[in-house]
Design a protein around this motif. Sequence first.
Motif, PDB file in Angstrom:
ATOM      1  N   ASP A   1      28.098 -14.637 -11.982  1.00 43.75           N
ATOM      2  CA  ASP A   1      26.695 -15.380 -12.229  1.00 43.75           C
ATOM      3  C   ASP A   1      26.784 -16.978 -11.990  1.00 43.75           C
ATOM      4  OD1 ASP A   1      24.058 -14.708 -13.572  1.00 43.75           O
ATOM      5  OD2 ASP A   1      25.159 -15.605 -15.261  1.00 43.75           O
ATOM      6  N   THR A   2      27.750 -18.066 -12.777  1.00 42.27           N
ATOM      7  CA  THR A   2      27.544 -19.387 -12.523  1.00 42.27           C
ATOM      8  C   THR A   2      27.747 -19.996 -11.475  1.00 42.27           C
ATOM      9  OG1 THR A   2      29.363 -19.246 -14.322  1.00 42.27           O
ATOM     10  CG2 THR A   2      29.659 -20.885 -12.870  1.00 42.27           C
ATOM     11  N   MET A   3      28.140 -18.624 -10.746  1.00 43.22           N
ATOM     12  CA  MET A   3      28.108 -19.943  -8.869  1.00 43.22           C
ATOM     13  C   MET A   3      26.236 -19.557  -8.948  1.00 43.22           C
ATOM     14  SD  MET A   3      30.119 -19.210  -5.671  1.00 43.22           S
ATOM     15  CE  MET A   3      29.963 -17.188  -5.262  1.00 43.22           C
TER      16      MET A   3
ATOM     17  N   ARG B   1      23.160 -19.016 -10.368  1.00 42.78           N
ATOM     18  CA  ARG B   1      22.916 -20.661 -11.621  1.00 42.78           C
ATOM     19  C   ARG B   1      23.126 -21.539 -10.997  1.00 42.78           C
ATOM     20  NH1 ARG B   1      23.017 -19.935 -17.310  1.00 42.78           N
ATOM     21  NH2 ARG B   1      25.898 -18.885 -17.063  1.00 42.78           N
ATOM     22  N   SER B   2      23.994 -22.028 -10.150  1.00 40.74           N
ATOM     23  CA  SER B   2      25.085 -23.171 -10.522  1.00 40.74           C
ATOM     24  C   SER B   2      23.807 -23.375  -8.530  1.00 40.74           C
ATOM     25  CB  SER B   2      26.202 -23.987  -9.885  1.00 40.74           C
ATOM     26  OG  SER B   2      26.534 -23.305  -8.866  1.00 40.74           O
ATOM     27  N   GLY B   3      23.756 -22.476  -7.613  1.00 38.25           N
ATOM     28  CA  GLY B   3      23.505 -23.171  -6.412  1.00 38.25           C
ATOM     29  C   GLY B   3      24.702 -23.593  -5.325  1.00 38.25           C
ATOM     30  N   GLU B   4      26.085 -23.371  -6.049  1.00 43.49           N
ATOM     31  CA  GLU B   4      27.293 -24.468  -5.403  1.00 43.49           C
ATOM     32  C   GLU B   4      28.185 -23.074  -5.280  1.00 43.49           C
ATOM     33  OE1 GLU B   4      28.636 -28.163  -7.515  1.00 43.49           O
ATOM     34  OE2 GLU B   4      27.643 -27.766  -8.685  1.00 43.49           O
TER      35      GLU B   4
ATOM     36  N   LEU C   1      31.877 -21.910  -5.025  1.00 45.94           N
ATOM     37  CA  LEU C   1      32.635 -21.469  -5.433  1.00 45.94           C
ATOM     38  C   LEU C   1      33.902 -21.446  -4.794  1.00 45.94           C
ATOM     39  CD1 LEU C   1      31.320 -21.644  -9.273  1.00 45.94           C
ATOM     40  CD2 LEU C   1      31.597 -23.692  -7.748  1.00 45.94           C
TER      41      LEU C   1
ATOM     42  N   PHE D   1      19.328 -14.743  -8.774  1.00 41.27           N
ATOM     43  CA  PHE D   1      19.252 -15.642  -8.413  1.00 41.27           C
ATOM     44  C   PHE D   1      17.892 -15.833  -7.432  1.00 41.27           C
ATOM     45  CE2 PHE D   1      23.334 -14.187  -8.598  1.00 41.27           C
ATOM     46  CZ  PHE D   1      23.328 -14.588 -10.147  1.00 41.27           C
TER      47      PHE D   1
ATOM     48  N   ASP E   1      38.619 -26.505 -12.004  1.00 39.60           N
ATOM     49  CA  ASP E   1      37.104 -27.096 -12.422  1.00 39.60           C
ATOM     50  C   ASP E   1      36.186 -25.543 -12.272  1.00 39.60           C
ATOM     51  OD1 ASP E   1      34.779 -28.569 -11.742  1.00 39.60           O
ATOM     52  OD2 ASP E   1      34.596 -27.346  -9.889  1.00 39.60           O
TER      53      ASP E   1
ATOM     54  N   ARG F   1      33.501 -24.487 -15.358  1.00 41.73           N
ATOM     55  CA  ARG F   1      32.126 -24.156 -15.200  1.00 41.73           C
ATOM     56  C   ARG F   1      31.572 -23.132 -15.728  1.00 41.73           C
ATOM     57  NH1 ARG F   1      29.877 -26.514  -9.696  1.00 41.73           N
ATOM     58  NH2 ARG F   1      31.174 -28.953  -9.779  1.00 41.73           N
TER      59      ARG F   1
ATOM     60  N   ALA G   1      28.978 -22.543 -18.464  1.00 39.70           N
ATOM     61  CA  ALA G   1      27.603 -21.292 -18.539  1.00 39.70           C
ATOM     62  C   ALA G   1      27.440 -20.390 -19.639  1.00 39.70           C
ATOM     63  CB  ALA G   1      27.948 -20.475 -17.139  1.00 39.70           C
TER      64      ALA G   1
END
Length: 142
Positions: A50-52, A54-57, A59, A87, A107, A111, A115
Amino acid sequence: MTALATEQVNGRTLVSDELFARLTDFCAEEYGLEPSAAERVMEQGLAFLDTMGRSGEGLSPSKLVDPAWHTFMLHSAEYTAWCEERFSRYIHHAPKSRYRDKATMVDVVGRIRAAGYIVDESLWGTKADCNEPTCCGDGPCC
């Protein structure tokens, strides 16, 4: 008592109880984990995804959390629908696309925590008692 806006939640809240149970059972069987360990892995994996998402990056998960992503992807209909719903796109998995050194994991953990998710440090190789490089997932003994 009123909940604070900064209260952290568990990754298991991102899917239905029924789906979480199926994912956990599969993860335990497929990866030889005790049920309680598989639950922790799935909780962290869902928070990570979910963190990845939502960030679009892109990880990297830790070696211990990566089985959660594999497990969810193998439940392809549910995983695809979840990605699209949350997403509006599918989150692809590119193995070995990033390093899993301690700095990367710190890191990622930061994140996930930012979140709003609870982080199980023992699954990320970021605990304070880590003795680099042998116990952080990046040494020759791991």
